[in-house]
Design a protein around this motif. Structure first.
Motif, mmCIF file in Angstrom:
data_model
loop_
_atom_site.group_PDB
_atom_site.id
_atom_site.type_symbol
_atom_site.label_atom_id
_atom_site.label_comp_id
_atom_site.label_asym_id
_atom_site.label_seq_id
_atom_site.Cartn_x
_atom_site.Cartn_y
_atom_site.Cartn_z
ATOM 1 N N UNK A 118 44.105 -41.267 -6.461
ATOM 2 C CA UNK A 118 44.951 -42.051 -6.682
ATOM 3 C C UNK A 118 46.211 -42.536 -5.682
ATOM 4 N N UNK A 119 46.246 -43.770 -5.297
ATOM 5 C CA UNK A 119 47.306 -43.836 -4.095
ATOM 6 C C UNK A 119 48.168 -44.883 -4.522
ATOM 7 N N UNK A 120 49.428 -44.727 -4.199
ATOM 8 C CA UNK A 120 50.567 -45.914 -4.930
ATOM 9 C C UNK A 120 51.551 -46.116 -3.893
ATOM 10 N N UNK A 133 56.515 -52.801 -10.255
ATOM 11 C CA UNK A 133 55.004 -53.296 -9.488
ATOM 12 C C UNK A 133 54.761 -52.380 -8.568
ATOM 13 N N UNK A 134 53.409 -51.788 -8.301
ATOM 14 C CA UNK A 134 52.999 -51.181 -7.360
ATOM 15 C C UNK A 134 51.786 -51.447 -6.664
ATOM 16 N N UNK A 135 51.491 -51.064 -5.601
ATOM 17 C CA UNK A 135 50.512 -51.299 -4.870
ATOM 18 C C UNK A 135 49.609 -49.996 -5.231
ATOM 19 N N UNK A 136 48.550 -50.293 -5.755
ATOM 20 C CA UNK A 136 47.682 -49.078 -6.353
ATOM 21 C C UNK A 136 46.049 -49.285 -5.696
ATOM 22 N N UNK A 137 45.335 -48.094 -5.441
ATOM 23 C CA UNK A 137 44.137 -47.857 -5.195
ATOM 24 C C UNK A 137 43.723 -46.631 -5.977
ATOM 25 N N UNK A 138 42.635 -46.772 -6.891
ATOM 26 C CA UNK A 138 42.192 -45.526 -7.602
ATOM 27 C C UNK A 138 40.702 -45.678 -7.302
ATOM 28 N N UNK A 139 40.186 -44.253 -6.788
ATOM 29 C CA UNK A 139 38.902 -44.175 -6.390
ATOM 30 C C UNK A 139 38.337 -43.140 -7.116
ATOM 31 N N UNK A 140 37.205 -43.327 -7.879
ATOM 32 C CA UNK A 140 36.518 -42.483 -9.006
ATOM 33 C C UNK A 140 35.182 -41.791 -8.197
ATOM 34 N N UNK A 141 35.272 -40.464 -7.755
ATOM 35 C CA UNK A 141 34.356 -40.003 -7.174
ATOM 36 C C UNK A 141 33.611 -39.076 -7.829
ATOM 37 N N UNK A 142 32.236 -39.104 -8.214
ATOM 38 C CA UNK A 142 31.362 -38.049 -8.954
ATOM 39 C C UNK A 142 31.439 -37.052 -8.333
#
Length: 110
Positions: free
Chosen positions: A84-86, A63-72
């Motif tokens: 991606x940060x975790x 189980x992880x804290x995740x943030x994924x940001x998709x930048x054009x």
């Protein structure tokens, strides 16, 4: 049979990502939104606390804290950068999401 290229529009990316609504306290969850990155522009973001597979072929999860940001990528119609940060420190999920947002906010194309 070949698939078609996915849109790089942040709203379309956000629409293609799935939210996860927890059924009980301490369940995995994910929210999906769009954000504005200074000097870069709009981006799609998924963030939450999720179960991630340890390795291919392994049934265990972490189980992880995740943030994924998709930048054009500017000037292209078919490329995005994934930031991606975790972290596994679940007790600090809210603080880590703030940190991940701050780190992603420093992203620039040079």
């Amino acid at each position: 049979m070949q698939g078609s290229a996915l849109s790089t529009d942040p709203r379309a990316i956000a629409d293609s990502l799935r939210t996860i609504t927890p059924r009980r306290e301490n369940d995995a969850w994910r929210r999906v939104t769009t954000v504005e990155i200074p000097e870069v522009g709009p981006a799609a973001r998924a963030y939450g606390v999720e179960d991630v597979h340890v390795a291919k072929g392994d049934t265990r999860t972490l189980r992880m804290i995740l943030t994924q940001t998709y930048i054009p990528v500017p000037g292209t119609a078919d490329h995005v950068v994934l930031v991606s940060c975790a972290s596994p420190v679940l007790d600090l999920a809210e603080a880590f999401h703030d940190i991940f947002d701050a780190v992603t906010g420093t992203f620039r194309f040079v």
